[in-house]
Design a protein around this motif. Structure first.
Motif, PDB file in Angstrom:
ATOM      1  N   GLU A 174       0.823  -1.208   0.000  1.00 42.53           N
ATOM      2  CA  GLU A 174       0.000   0.000   0.000  1.00 42.53           C
ATOM      3  C   GLU A 174       0.855   1.255   0.000  1.00 42.53           C
ATOM      4  O   GLU A 174       2.025   1.245   0.361  1.00 42.53           O
ATOM      5  CB  GLU A 174      -0.932   0.005   1.214  1.00 42.53           C
ATOM      6  CG  GLU A 174      -0.232  -0.336   2.492  1.00 42.53           C
ATOM      7  CD  GLU A 174      -1.173  -0.411   3.682  1.00 42.53           C
ATOM      8  OE1 GLU A 174      -2.241   0.245   3.667  1.00 42.53           O
ATOM      9  OE2 GLU A 174      -0.825  -1.111   4.635  1.00 42.53           O
ATOM     10  N   ARG A 208       1.159  12.159  -7.328  1.00 41.84           N
ATOM     11  CA  ARG A 208       1.253  10.742  -6.971  1.00 41.84           C
ATOM     12  C   ARG A 208       2.698  10.507  -6.543  1.00 41.84           C
ATOM     13  O   ARG A 208       3.581  11.291  -6.870  1.00 41.84           O
ATOM     14  CB  ARG A 208       0.968   9.826  -8.171  1.00 41.84           C
ATOM     15  CG  ARG A 208      -0.382   9.932  -8.806  1.00 41.84           C
ATOM     16  CD  ARG A 208      -1.472   9.371  -7.932  1.00 41.84           C
ATOM     17  NE  ARG A 208      -2.729   9.315  -8.652  1.00 41.84           N
ATOM     18  CZ  ARG A 208      -3.486  10.366  -8.934  1.00 41.84           C
ATOM     19  NH1 ARG A 208      -3.117  11.580  -8.560  1.00 41.84           N
ATOM     20  NH2 ARG A 208      -4.624  10.211  -9.614  1.00 41.84           N
ATOM     21  N   ASP A 246      -2.186   4.761  -8.996  1.00 43.35           N
ATOM     22  CA  ASP A 246      -1.634   4.955  -7.645  1.00 43.35           C
ATOM     23  C   ASP A 246      -0.263   5.611  -7.631  1.00 43.35           C
ATOM     24  O   ASP A 246       0.116   6.254  -6.653  1.00 43.35           O
ATOM     25  CB  ASP A 246      -1.506   3.598  -6.937  1.00 43.35           C
ATOM     26  CG  ASP A 246      -2.843   2.905  -6.841  1.00 43.35           C
ATOM     27  OD1 ASP A 246      -2.973   1.765  -7.331  1.00 43.35           O
ATOM     28  OD2 ASP A 246      -3.773   3.519  -6.274  1.00 43.35           O
ATOM     29  N   PRO A 264      -0.671  -1.978  -5.838  1.00 38.16           N
ATOM     30  CA  PRO A 264      -0.936  -0.710  -6.528  1.00 38.16           C
ATOM     31  C   PRO A 264      -0.689  -0.830  -8.033  1.00 38.16           C
ATOM     32  O   PRO A 264      -0.049  -1.777  -8.499  1.00 38.16           O
ATOM     33  CB  PRO A 264       0.085   0.266  -5.905  1.00 38.16           C
ATOM     34  CG  PRO A 264       0.728  -0.446  -4.782  1.00 38.16           C
ATOM     35  CD  PRO A 264       0.515  -1.906  -4.978  1.00 38.16           C
ATOM     36  N   LYS A 282      -7.941  -3.317 -10.189  1.00 42.57           N
ATOM     37  CA  LYS A 282      -8.211  -3.261  -8.742  1.00 42.57           C
ATOM     38  C   LYS A 282      -9.428  -4.080  -8.343  1.00 42.57           C
ATOM     39  O   LYS A 282      -9.515  -4.531  -7.207  1.00 42.57           O
ATOM     40  CB  LYS A 282      -8.379  -1.809  -8.310  1.00 42.57           C
ATOM     41  CG  LYS A 282      -7.039  -1.095  -8.278  1.00 42.57           C
ATOM     42  CD  LYS A 282      -7.191   0.370  -7.990  1.00 42.57           C
ATOM     43  CE  LYS A 282      -5.834   0.997  -7.946  1.00 42.57           C
ATOM     44  NZ  LYS A 282      -5.873   2.404  -7.605  1.00 42.57           N
TER      45      LYS A 282
END
Lengths: 429, 528
Positions: A39, A277, A252, A230, A223
Motif C-alpha cells: 500500500e 502521486r 496509484d 498498486p 483493482k
C-alpha cells in the motif's frame, strides 16, 4: 501412582505445546504463501511511503532482461534452462538490490512464476510486472481503436489474474514510454477525429486523453481483481501528465523513465505539480562506454548512478531535504545486452557493439563524440557479461564498478550523502 | 696474511658498494638543483616495475634533501596510482577495500602541500595542483572546474620566474590527452614563449616545432610555429617571412587530398598574412584560402575568397574551378540565386572543360526546378552534344542529362531524390535538424575509392530515434546507394568535379540537406 499422574500431566503439556508450535508455524508459513499487502500512504505536503505488509519499503531495483550473448530481442529468458536468475539473484542480494522490473511476462506462466518465486523465496527479491500496452505490436498501437484496446485489456487483466497471488509481486506497471507517441513522430497513431483537428498541439492533447483514459480504465479493472497491489503508470519524463491528472484518478503512482544525467532536476516537484502521486523511477541510469574516447569507462557510469541515487534518497519520505514523494528506482539495467544496437543483425548479437545511436547532452563526459552520439545501448548494465569458457554455460557475470559503488552506498546512504556534502564543503574552501 | 686478506676484502667490498651507489639511479646525496627531474626519472623507473613501495623507500632515504613536501606529494601520488591500477584492471574488490584509507592519505597530503605553496612556484607545486585537479574532476565529473583555473594561473606565475620549462610541456601534453584542447593550447603557448624568453634561437625553435609536428603533437607544433613566426616577423625579410608562413600554412591547411591538420590555424595564418603582408598574397594563397574555408564549412567566407580570386586572377588556370565552387556553394548550399550567374559565366566562356560540363548540368537542374524548362533544356542539349562527341564519354553525366531531358520532354516530374534535395533548399520548408556530408578524401584520382559519410542531428527525441531516409542524388559514381545508407564508398571513372547531394527525411519531416564537392583528376594530371 503419583509418578503416573506426573507423566500424564507432562504428556498433556507436551501435546499442548506441540499443538501451539504447530499452529504458530502454520500461521507463519501460511502468511509467507499469501500475496503481500502493498500500500501507499500519503502524508502532509504530498509525501508518500510505500509499505509492504505494513513495513517501510525503499525500492532498490534493477530492470531485468538477462539476454545471453548471441541472442536477441525475442529471447525468452524465462525458459532459459540455465535459470540465470539463480546466479543473478545471489549477486543482487549481495549488492542490496530488493526488487526487479520485468517489462512483460512471457506466455509461459509457469516459467514466469518460477522466476518470481525463486527470486522472492531464495533471495527476498520482489518483482514489479508490466505490460507494453501494445506499443510494439504490428502494425503499431492505436488507442483510439476499440478492438485494439480490448485486446490489450484482456492481456493485462489475464496477467493480473495469473500472478496476483504470487508473494513476490510488488505492483503492476502499465505502459513504458507510450506517451512519446502523442506527437505523431514515434509509432504514430491517430483517429479520424484527431486528424481533423488543425493544431498539432490539439492533436497531441487528444491522443493523450485517449491513451490515459484507457490506462485508467485498466487500473480500475485491475483493482477489482486485485486489491492488494498498486497500479503504476509508466511514462517517459513528465510529458502528458497534466492530461493524466484529469483522467487517471485510479492510478496509484507514476513510474518515470528518465535519462537526465547527474541530476533529476525539478522532477520531484514537477510530479507534485502535474500529477500528485508518488514517483518511482522505473528506468534510469548511465552507460559505461565513453563514446568520445572510444573506450570503456566504468567510473563514468558509477559517477552518474551514485549521483542519481543520492537524489532519490534525498527525496524519499524519511529525508528532511527533498519532496518526500519518491519511492525508489529501477536502474536500467542489470546486465549488458549485446543485441541492442543493431537488433536486426543476428551476427552483431555476439559482438559488444560500441556504436552509439542516440545523443544525450546530460551525460556530458562523452558528449563530444562524433555527431554527439554518446549513449551506448549495449553498455547500460551494472554487471558485464562474458562468454563462458564452457560452451552452453551461463555467461559469466562480471560486476562493474557501479555495482560496488551502489553496494557501498546502499549499506548506509545517509552516511555517504554526508560524506559527499563534506567533500563539496571542502572544495569550496 | 689473514689481516691483509681481510683488508683486501674490505677494500673490494667498499669499492663495490661505492660502484653500486654511483650507478644507483637518482641518488640525491648532492641535492642537485634539478632535483624535481631526478625524482621524476626515478619515479618513472620504479613505476615501470610497479614497485611503489620501492619508490616510497627511495623517497624516505633521500628525505633530507627532498623535504616534507616532496614526501607528502609523492606519497599521495603513489596511493593515487595504486588505486588507479586497481581501477584500470577492474579489480574492484581490492579497489574498494583500499579506497577509503588511501583517499584520506591522498587528500590530507595534497592539501598540506598546496596550503604551503609559496613563491617561487616550483615544478612540484604544479604537479600537486595538477593532481588536485584530477581529484576534483573525479568528484564532480567536470573537466573544466575551478581547480583547472587555479592550475593555469599558477603556471602563469611559474613562467615569470623559472627557467625550467620541461614541466610545462609535460602538463600541456597531459591536458591534451584529457581532451582539454583549449587549456593545453594555452600551456603550449606559454611553453613556446618560455623557449623564446630563454633565448632559444630561431633554428632551434623551428626544429622543436618540426619535431613536434613529426611526432603528431600538432597543438604543440602549432604553438611553436606561431612563436617562430612571431620571432622572425621582426627579424627576417618580408619575403622570408612570406616563404616560411606559406610553408607552415601548407602543413596545416585542408587541400582536399587529406583533411587539414588544423584548418583553423591555417586560416589564422592566412589572416595574419593579409594583415601583415597583403601584397605577398598570390593566386596560390588566395585559392588555397578559399578552399580551406570551404572545407571548414565557412561558406560565405569561402565564396568571398573565390570571388576575389576570380577578380584578381581571371587568367589563372583555376578560375573555372573557382567559379564552379563559388557557384555551387551559393546556389545549392546558401540558396542564393547569385550562384546561377557564376555558373553562367563558365558557360558563357565555352571552351572545353569538365567545369563547363558540370556547370551546364547543375545550372540546368536549378532552372528545371524553377520550371524554366526551356532554358534548362538548352543547357542539357548543349551538354549532351559535348558529352556525346567527347573522346572519352562521361557516361554517368550523360545518363543524368538524358534523364533530365526525358523528364522535360515528357512532362514528367523531377526525379524524386533530386526533388527532395531541391525542395529542402529552395522551398520554405521547416527543417527538423541539420545534416552534413563529408567525402574522404575530397580530391582523388579516377578509379580510386572515395568514402562518403553523412551525419545528422535531430534534436532531443529521447532514445527513440526517428527512422530516417538518406536521399542521395547527383554524381554518385559507381555506388548504388539505398535510402537506408548513411555512408558509402564509390569510385569515379572520369575526371572532373562531382557533386553529391543529400537530403535526410523522417516519415513526416525533412531533417536537412547538404552537398559534397569532390574533385577527380586523371592519374597523369598534376596536383594543383
Amino acid at each position: 501412582m503419583q509418578i503416573k499422574l506426573v507423566l500424564k500431566e507432562a504428556k498433556r503439556v507436551g501435546f499442548l505445546t506441540f499443538c501451539l508450535l504447530f499452529s504458530f508455524s502454520v500461521l507463519v508459513f501460511a502468511k509467507e504463501a499469501r500475496p503481500s499487502k502493498v500500500e501507499i500512504r500519503k502524508y502532509n505536503d504530498s509525501r508518500y511511503r510505500l509499505l509492504v505488509n505494513r513495513r517501510d519499503y525503499a525500492i532498490k531495483g534493477v530492470c531485468y532482461n538477462p539476454v545471453p550473448i548471441g541472442e536477441g530481442y525475442d529471447y525468452d529468458f524465462f525458459n532459459d534452462p540455465r535459470k540465470p536468475w539463480l546466479v543473478d539473484g545471489a549477486l543482487m542480494k549481495q549488492a542490496g538490490i530488493n526488487t526487479i522490473r520485468l517489462y512483460q511476462p512471457s506466455d509461459d506462466t509457469e516459467a514466469v512464476k518460477e522466476l518470481i518465486s525463486d527470486l522472492y523465496n531464495k533471495f527476498g527479491i520482489r518483482t514489479i510486472l508490466g505490460n507494453w500496452l501494445g506499443f510494439w505490436n504490428y502494425p503499431g498501437p492505436c488507442y483510439g481503436d476499440e478492438e485494439f484496446c480490448q485486446c490489450v485489456k484482456e492481456e493485462v487483466l489475464e496477467m493480473v489474474r495469473t500472478y496476483k497471488d504470487e508473494p513476490g509481486i510488488l505492483f503492476w506497471v502499465l505502459g513504458n514510454e507510450n506517451n512519446y507517441t502523442f506527437d505523431g513522430r514515434i509509432r504514430p497513431w491517430s483517429t479520424e477525429e484527431i486528424d481533423e483537428l488543425e493544431s498539432p498541439m490539439e492533436q497531441k492533447h487528444e491522443r493523450a486523453k485517449l491513451y490515459y483514459s484507457f490506462v485508467n480504465q485498466l487500473a480500475k479493472e485491475i483493482k477489482e481483481i486485485d486489491p492488494n497491489h498498486p497500479v503504476c503508470l509508466g511514462n517517459g519524463e513528465l510529458i502528458g501528465l497534466e492530461v493524466a491528472n484529469e483522467v487517471c484518478p485510479d492510478i496509484d503512482m507514476v513510474g518515470v523513465i528518465v535519462y537526465r544525467g547527474k541530476t533529476f532536476g525539478n522532477m520531484f516537484k514537477g510530479v507534485k505539480n502535474y500529477f500528485d502521486r508518488p514517483i518511482v523511477f522505473i528506468e534510469f541510469g548511465a552507460d559505461s562506454y565513453d563514446a568520445y574516447l572510444d573506450k570503456e569507462d566504468q567510473g563514468m557510469q558509477s559517477f552518474f548512478l551514485e549521483a542519481q541515487w543520492v537524489e532519490i534518497y534525498k527525496n524519499m519520505f524519511r529525508s528532511k531535504e527533498g519532496e518526500g514523494n519518491c519511492l525508489g528506482g529501477f536502474i536500467f539495467e542489470w546486465t549488458d545486452e549485446w543485441w541492442k544496437h543493431n537488433e536486426y543483425n543476428v551476427q552483431a548479437w555476439s559482438e559488444h557493439d560500441t556504436t552509439s545511436n542516440w545523443s544525450n547532452g546530460a551525460y556530458y563526459f562523452d558528449i563530444k563524440a562524433k555527431n554527439n552520439k554518446n549513449m551506448n545501448e549495449e553498455w547500460f548494465g551494472i554487471v558485464g557479461i562474458k562468454q563462458s569458457e564452457t560452451e552452453g554455460d551461463l555467461d559469466q557475470r562480471i560486476p562493474k564498478k557501479s555495482y560496488y559503488v551502489l553496494r557501498e552506498f546502499w549499506k548506509n546512504p545517509a552516511k555517504r550523502i554526508r560524506e559527499i556534502k563534506n567533500e563539496k564543503k571542502n572544495m569550496r574552501r | 696474511m689473514k689481516r691483509k686478506i681481510c683488508a683486501g676484502n674490505f677494500l673490494v667490498l667498499f669499492i663495490l658498494v661505492s660502484c653500486i651507489n654511483v650507478s644507483f639511479a637518482g641518488d640525491l646525496k648532492n641535492c642537485p638543483e634539478d632535483v624535481f627531474y631526478v625524482v621524476e626519472e626515478a619515479k618513472d623507473k620504479y613505476f615501470a616495475k610497479k614497485d611503489y613501495s620501492g619508490f616510497l623507500a627511495y623517497l624516505n632515504k633521500n628525505k633530507t634533501c627532498l623535504g616534507d613536501n616532496y614526501i607528502k606529494y609523492y606519497t599521495a601520488f603513489v596511493k593515487f596510482s595504486e588505486l588507479k591500477q586497481y581501477e584500470d584492471s577492474q579489480d574492484w574488490q581490492k579497489y574498494f577495500d583500499l579506497k577509503e584509507t588511501y583517499q584520506e592519505i591522498i587528500e590530507n597530503n595534497l592539501s598540506e602541500v598546496i596550503a604551503g605553496i609559496s613563491e617561487p612556484i616550483t615544478p612540484l607545486y604544479l604537479k600537486a595542483l595538477y593532481l588536485d585537479w584530477i581529484l576534483e574532476k573525479q568528484k564532480t565529473g567536470f573537466n573544466e572546474n575551478e581547480k583547472l583555473d587555479v592550475l593555469i594561473d599558477y603556471i602563469k606565475l611559474y613562467t615569470n620566474d623559472s627557467r625550467q620549462f620541461g614541466i610545462l610541456k609535460t602538463i600541456a601534453d597531459k591536458l591534451l590527452d584529457d581532451g582539454l584542447i583549449r587549456q593545453s593550447s594555452i600551456v603550449y603557448d606559454m611553453y613556446a614563449k618560455m623557449l623564446i624568453s630563454n633565448n632559444v634561437n630561431c633554428d632551434m625553435l623551428l626544429n622543436t616545432a618540426e619535431q613536434a609536428f613529426k611526432n603528431k603533437r600538432y597543438k604543440l607544433a602549432r604553438s611553436l610555429y606561431a612563436a617562430y613566426l612571431d620571432k622572425i616577423y621582426s627579424t627576417a625579410t618580408k619575403e622570408e617571412y612570406l616563404k616560411h608562413t606559406t610553408r607552415i600554412i601548407s602543413l596545416f591547411v585542408d587541400n582536399g587530398w587529406q583533411t587539414g591538420i588544423d584548418k583553423d590555424f591555417a586560416e589564422e595564418l592566412f589572416a595574419q598574412l593579409e594583415n601583415n603582408f597583403p601584397e605577398g598574397i598570390d593566386a596560390n594563397l588566395l585559392f588555397m584560402r578559399g578552399y580551406n574555408l570551404e572545407r571548414m564549412s565557412y561558406y560565405q567566407q569561402a565564396v568571398a575568397q573565390f570571388r576575389k580570386f576570380i577578380l584578381n586572377y581571371p587568367e589563372d588556370k583555376r578560375v573555372n574551378e573557382a567559379f564552379f565552387h563559388a557557384g555551387i556553394i551559393e546556389l545549392y548550399l546558401l540558396n542564393k540565386k547569385d550562384g546561377l550567374d557564376l555558373l553562367k559565366q563558365i558557360i558563357a566562356k565555352n571552351g572545353s572543360s569538365s567545369y563547363l560540363n558540370s556547370a551546364l548540368y547543375y545550372a540546368g537542374l536549378y532552372l528545371q526546378k524553377e520550371n524554366l524548362t526551356e532554358q534548362a533544356k538548352l543547357y542539357y542539349q548543349k551538354l549532351k552534344g559535348i558529352l556525346e562527341s567527347a573522346e572519352v564519354i562521361d557516361g554517368s553525366l550523360l545518363s543524368l542529362t538524358n534523364d533530365r531531358l526525358n523528364e522535360i520532354n515528357n512532362g514528367k516530374a523531377l526525379e524524386n531524390n533530386l526533388r527532395s534535395f531541391l525542395e529542402a533548399g529552395f522551398d520554405s520548408v521547416k527543417l527538423l535538424g541539420n545534416v552534413s556530408v563529408a567525402p574522404s578524401p575530397a580530391k582523388g584520382y579516377t578509379g580510386e575509392t572515395i568514402d562518403i559519410a553523412s551525419s545528422y542531428f535531430v534534436g532531443n527525441v529521447g532514445c527513440f530515434q526517428p527512422v530516417l531516409d538518406f536521399v542521395w542524388s547527383g554524381d554518385l559514381g559507381s555506388a548504388s546507394v539505398l535510402n537506408s545508407t548513411q555512408q558509402f564508398s564509390t569510385t569515379f571513372s572520369t575526371p572532373g568535379p562531382k557533386i553529391i547531394l543529400l537530403s535526410v527525411k523522417s516519415a513526416t519531416e525533412l531533417v536537412g540537406k547538404h552537398i559534397a564537392i569532390i574533385e577527380i583528376l586523371k592519374k597523369e594530371q598534376e596536383n594543383n
